[in-house]
Scaffold this motif. Structure first.
Motif, mmCIF file in Angstrom:
data_model
loop_
_atom_site.group_PDB
_atom_site.id
_atom_site.type_symbol
_atom_site.label_atom_id
_atom_site.label_comp_id
_atom_site.label_asym_id
_atom_site.label_seq_id
_atom_site.Cartn_x
_atom_site.Cartn_y
_atom_site.Cartn_z
ATOM 1 N N SER A 1 9.330 4.884 -12.777
ATOM 2 C CA SER A 1 10.316 6.004 -12.982
ATOM 3 C C SER A 1 10.038 7.175 -12.023
ATOM 4 C CB SER A 1 10.490 6.270 -14.152
ATOM 5 O OG SER A 1 9.409 6.944 -14.693
ATOM 6 N N SER A 2 8.943 7.498 -11.922
ATOM 7 C CA SER A 2 8.498 8.616 -11.054
ATOM 8 C C SER A 2 8.675 8.045 -9.593
ATOM 9 C CB SER A 2 7.242 9.346 -11.195
ATOM 10 O OG SER A 2 6.265 8.381 -11.372
ATOM 11 N N LEU B 1 11.436 8.236 -4.241
ATOM 12 C CA LEU B 1 11.722 7.416 -3.181
ATOM 13 C C LEU B 1 12.997 8.053 -3.176
ATOM 14 C CD1 LEU B 1 10.469 3.957 -3.876
ATOM 15 C CD2 LEU B 1 10.125 5.146 -1.929
ATOM 16 N N LYS B 2 13.718 8.455 -4.085
ATOM 17 C CA LYS B 2 15.139 8.900 -3.936
ATOM 18 C C LYS B 2 15.000 10.431 -3.249
ATOM 19 C CE LYS B 2 19.417 9.382 -6.590
ATOM 20 N NZ LYS B 2 19.941 10.343 -7.655
ATOM 21 N N ASP B 3 14.180 11.078 -3.514
ATOM 22 C CA ASP B 3 14.175 12.533 -3.034
ATOM 23 C C ASP B 3 13.728 12.544 -1.573
ATOM 24 O OD1 ASP B 3 14.188 13.741 -5.295
ATOM 25 O OD2 ASP B 3 12.193 14.280 -5.539
ATOM 26 N N LEU B 4 12.729 11.244 -1.210
ATOM 27 C CA LEU B 4 12.456 11.291 0.241
ATOM 28 C C LEU B 4 14.026 10.908 0.963
ATOM 29 C CD1 LEU B 4 10.191 10.770 2.329
ATOM 30 C CD2 LEU B 4 9.926 8.353 1.505
ATOM 31 N N ARG B 5 14.595 9.672 0.365
ATOM 32 C CA ARG B 5 15.782 9.453 1.101
ATOM 33 C C ARG B 5 16.789 10.487 1.237
ATOM 34 N NH1 ARG B 5 18.942 5.865 2.977
ATOM 35 N NH2 ARG B 5 20.952 5.151 1.855
ATOM 36 N N GLU B 6 16.898 11.325 0.414
ATOM 37 C CA GLU B 6 17.828 12.581 0.339
ATOM 38 C C GLU B 6 17.439 13.573 1.378
ATOM 39 O OE1 GLU B 6 18.243 13.691 -3.807
ATOM 40 O OE2 GLU B 6 19.960 11.951 -3.992
ATOM 41 N N VAL B 7 15.877 13.766 1.451
ATOM 42 C CA VAL B 7 15.510 14.787 2.461
ATOM 43 C C VAL B 7 15.872 14.059 4.057
ATOM 44 C CG1 VAL B 7 13.459 15.672 3.611
ATOM 45 C CG2 VAL B 7 13.881 15.612 1.037
ATOM 46 N N ARG B 8 15.448 13.089 3.711
ATOM 47 C CA ARG B 8 15.993 12.328 5.375
ATOM 48 C C ARG B 8 17.604 12.298 5.733
ATOM 49 N NH1 ARG B 8 11.758 8.663 7.480
ATOM 50 N NH2 ARG B 8 13.079 7.526 8.227
ATOM 51 N N GLN B 9 18.178 12.072 4.595
ATOM 52 C CA GLN B 9 19.664 12.021 4.912
ATOM 53 C C GLN B 9 20.252 13.519 5.290
ATOM 54 O OE1 GLN B 9 21.033 10.048 1.247
ATOM 55 N NE2 GLN B 9 21.732 8.570 2.186
ATOM 56 N N GLU C 1 0.967 -1.181 0.047
ATOM 57 C CA GLU C 1 -0.153 0.083 0.034
ATOM 58 C C GLU C 1 0.986 1.441 0.007
ATOM 59 O OE1 GLU C 1 -3.247 1.354 2.927
ATOM 60 O OE2 GLU C 1 -2.765 -0.826 3.161
ATOM 61 N N TRP C 2 1.855 1.271 0.887
ATOM 62 C CA TRP C 2 2.700 2.457 1.000
ATOM 63 C C TRP C 2 3.445 2.663 -0.128
ATOM 64 C CZ3 TRP C 2 7.586 1.154 0.353
ATOM 65 C CH2 TRP C 2 8.152 -0.375 0.798
ATOM 66 N N LEU C 3 3.530 1.730 -1.150
ATOM 67 C CA LEU C 3 4.425 2.086 -2.219
ATOM 68 C C LEU C 3 3.621 2.672 -3.441
ATOM 69 C CD1 LEU C 3 7.354 1.766 -3.116
ATOM 70 C CD2 LEU C 3 7.087 -0.451 -3.800
ATOM 71 N N SER C 4 2.924 3.539 -3.328
ATOM 72 C CA SER C 4 2.117 4.133 -4.215
ATOM 73 C C SER C 4 2.691 5.700 -4.479
ATOM 74 C CB SER C 4 0.632 4.108 -4.145
ATOM 75 O OG SER C 4 0.382 4.727 -3.007
ATOM 76 N N ILE C 5 2.487 6.278 -5.703
ATOM 77 C CA ILE C 5 2.915 7.620 -5.874
ATOM 78 C C ILE C 5 2.398 8.455 -4.835
ATOM 79 C CG2 ILE C 5 2.910 9.496 -7.591
ATOM 80 C CD1 ILE C 5 4.322 7.641 -8.811
ATOM 81 N N VAL D 1 13.094 -5.647 -9.802
ATOM 82 C CA VAL D 1 12.814 -6.876 -9.878
ATOM 83 C C VAL D 1 11.498 -6.679 -10.849
ATOM 84 C CG1 VAL D 1 12.164 -9.335 -9.653
ATOM 85 C CG2 VAL D 1 14.204 -8.224 -8.410
ATOM 86 N N ALA D 2 10.429 -5.988 -9.959
ATOM 87 C CA ALA D 2 9.009 -6.031 -10.463
ATOM 88 C C ALA D 2 8.605 -4.707 -10.959
ATOM 89 C CB ALA D 2 8.271 -6.408 -9.364
ATOM 90 N N GLN D 3 9.522 -4.060 -11.809
ATOM 91 C CA GLN D 3 9.109 -2.748 -12.525
ATOM 92 C C GLN D 3 7.705 -2.652 -13.000
ATOM 93 O OE1 GLN D 3 11.302 0.042 -14.669
ATOM 94 N NE2 GLN D 3 13.258 -0.604 -13.846
ATOM 95 N N ASP D 4 7.313 -3.799 -13.694
ATOM 96 C CA ASP D 4 6.163 -3.655 -14.600
ATOM 97 C C ASP D 4 4.953 -3.811 -13.878
ATOM 98 O OD1 ASP D 4 7.383 -6.131 -13.988
ATOM 99 O OD2 ASP D 4 6.238 -6.927 -15.685
ATOM 100 N N ASP D 5 4.944 -4.134 -12.433
ATOM 101 C CA ASP D 5 3.915 -4.308 -11.464
ATOM 102 C C ASP D 5 3.785 -3.158 -10.405
ATOM 103 O OD1 ASP D 5 3.580 -6.843 -12.249
ATOM 104 O OD2 ASP D 5 4.701 -7.759 -10.617
ATOM 105 N N LEU D 6 4.524 -2.024 -10.807
ATOM 106 C CA LEU D 6 4.580 -0.724 -10.184
ATOM 107 C C LEU D 6 3.713 0.258 -11.125
ATOM 108 C CD1 LEU D 6 7.955 -0.740 -8.325
ATOM 109 C CD2 LEU D 6 5.716 -1.311 -7.325
ATOM 110 N N MET D 7 2.912 1.127 -10.321
ATOM 111 C CA MET D 7 2.576 2.257 -11.344
ATOM 112 C C MET D 7 3.745 3.281 -11.549
ATOM 113 S SD MET D 7 -0.795 1.911 -11.735
ATOM 114 C CE MET D 7 -1.961 2.969 -11.636
ATOM 115 N N GLN D 8 4.032 3.631 -12.788
ATOM 116 C CA GLN D 8 4.766 4.711 -13.017
ATOM 117 C C GLN D 8 6.367 4.521 -12.169
ATOM 118 O OE1 GLN D 8 3.172 8.516 -12.533
ATOM 119 N NE2 GLN D 8 1.334 7.653 -12.434
#
Lengths: 310, 199
Positions: free
Chosen positions: B121-122, B127-135, B74-78, B112-119
């Protein structure tokens, strides 16, 4: 094949199949057709050699160590902590805490693999040696052995279907994962045991934390190291320089001990009250919070399982 | 010896990922199979249209064989990640609470499962932004005065992976601070703390 009969036909649910439903106790005897060389090897490193004696020893040991942590009295605590640290005197308030001990429902629900992961994290995280999880490792070994036997039987059976072969692959993948966990756990302990071998042999209070094999390894390792030092160097030194357990003037001892002041990362699964830090400041260990704090201050909660090591 | 040097500081990201793979996740199988009994439990039965709960490693292994579709958590959505990111940015003082293994799980799923996720790349960049903000917050937090005093640090809501990055540095720094401090009353300082227990 219908869904209803899968319980009976499922080759991977051993208790229902008479030919695979071997009791764990008999599987201990190692009479299995050369099934588990890994387990044999690991077991021989982990536990005393005779297989039947092993189970009893191990159970006694884990029961003993369990009772030390479960008992409402402080005697177990003091036994576990005297000489190791200096927190004996703050134990008087703990009696009530031990009394109303709630069972960690989370911990109970977890499957063995998760428990093993937790044990590994803990062992990696703390500077001291944690208690040997004899019961858990024992149970995992038994299950691994059963699975291995099943895999062997089914593999050699020409009637095994395609689907079963696929399942076998999954089972084997998981077995490898579990073995890896066990190995990591044991080697982490081994590392600490060798590092503090001399200290362990000198401190009987620590012995209940080790399995039989670990303890005898610690002893043998210390002896070996000392004999080696003696032969290679110490014998040619003057008498007063030959000791291996000297303490220098500044209090530095030759026997290396776990540094209980090392900070550890803990996650509080329960409300752990307050601790007093060096400067007299207080810090609340509320449920669901994470802290980096000296091991010495929180080891009792780690042992109770209220705080999880990260 | 028993434990190579690089493992002695604590768990490595690889090991954390390995542990994260024990978490369960939903999959939609693309093949049918009866129940399978593993050490960690009994999974299945697998029947194509209905979902099944399996450990992540099993899901990934099936996915690699193109035998299932992974239902992203659930938490892994845009939306959710965007929300967390916003929250993280607005709240400069503390970290927002995220699933414990979110970095590891999102990483393996994106791999591994890119095609099962919505968008994907974004999602990846969010997620990268989130991680960087936290760092960035961690770095700022460490600069503030008095952080190291008393060898104590509250790190609530940081995930084990983030902590394992920090730990070697912190432990070392605290060790040095400790050796600089005068050596008085070292053994008495916790006398009161232990007995003081609040339910």
């Amino acid at each position: 094949m219908s869904f209803f009969d899968d319980d009976e036909n499922d080759p991977l649910s051993p208790p229902n199949r008479p030919n695979y439903g071997v009791r764990p106790s008999s599987s201990r005897e190692g009479s299995v057709s050369g099934s588990s060389s890994f387990l044999d090897r690991l077991r021989s490193t982990v536990s005393p050699p005779p297989a039947h004696q092993y189970s009893e020893n191990e159970n006694d040991r884990s029961r003993a160590s369990a009772s030390i942590f479960d008992e409402g009295s402080t005697s177990g605590r003091i036994g576990a902590s005297s000489n190791l640290d200096d927190d004996d005197d703050d134990d008087h308030g703990m009696g009530s805490v031990f009394g109303n001990e709630e069972e960690e429902e989370d911990e109970e629900d977890m499957n063995d693999v998760k428990k093993l992961g937790r044990a590994l994290m803990r062992e990696r995280g703390i500077p001291d040696l944690g208690g040997w999880k004899g019961e858990l490792i024992d149970g995992v070994f038994d299950k691994l052995e059963q699975q291995q036997k099943m895999v062997n039987t089914l593999r050699s059976d020409p009637q095994t279907s395609e689907e079963e072969h696929f399942k076998l692959m999954l089972v084997q993948t998981e077995m490898e994962r579990v073995k890896y966990l066990v190995r990591s756990y044991v080697r982490t302990r081994l590392h600490k045991i060798e590092r503090f071998a001399h200290h362990i042999t000198l401190t009987p209070e620590m012995h209940h934390l080790l399995s039989g094999a670990e303890l005898s390894h610690a002893r043998r390792y210390t002896d070996l190291l000392h004999t080696h030092f003696q032969h290679s160097a110490l014998d040619s030194l003057p008498e007063w320089l030959r000791k291996m357990d000297d303490t220098y003037g500044d209090g530095l001892s030759m026997v290396s001990k776990p540094n209980r002041n090392t900070p550890v990362l803990i996650y509080c699964r329960k409300d752990c009250g307050e601790i007093t830090l060096e400067g007299g400041e207080r810090a609340a260990l509320a449920r669901g919070t994470t802290h980096l704090v000296k091991y010495r201050l929180v080891d009792r909660w780690i042992n109770l399982g209220w705080a999880e090591v990260l | 010896m028993a434990l190579p040097k690089h493992l002695q500081n604590g768990l490595t990201p690889d090991e954390l990922t390995f542990l994260a793979e024990e978490e369960t996740i939903d999959i939609v199988p693309l093949f049918s199979m009866t129940r399978v009994r593993l050490l960690s439990g009994i999974y299945g039965p697998f029947t194509p249209p209905s979902a099944a709960k399996v450990p992540l490693w099993l899901a990934l292994s099936l996915k690699r064989k193109r035998k299932c579709r992974i239902v992203p958590p659930e938490w892994l959505s845009i939306d959710r990640v965007q929300n967390s990111l916003k929250e993280e940015r607005e709240n400069a003082e503390s970290f927002c609470s995220l699933p414990r293994r979110f970095i590891e799980i999102s990483k393996v799923l994106l791999d591994v499962a890119q095609d099962d996720l919505m968008q994907p790349s974004s999602l990846r960049s969010l997620l990268k932004d989130l991680r960087e903000v936290r760092q960035a917050k961690i770095r700022i937090g460490l600069q503030s005065e008095g952080v190291m005093r008393g060898s104590y640090l509250q790190v609530t809501n940081l995930t084990p992976l983030e902590l394992s990055e920090l730990k070697p540095f912190l432990v070392k720094a605290m060790g040095i601070m400790q050796s600089l401090e005068p050596r008085k009353e070292e053994d008495e300082d916790e006398e009161e703390g232990g007995g003081n227990y609040a339910q």
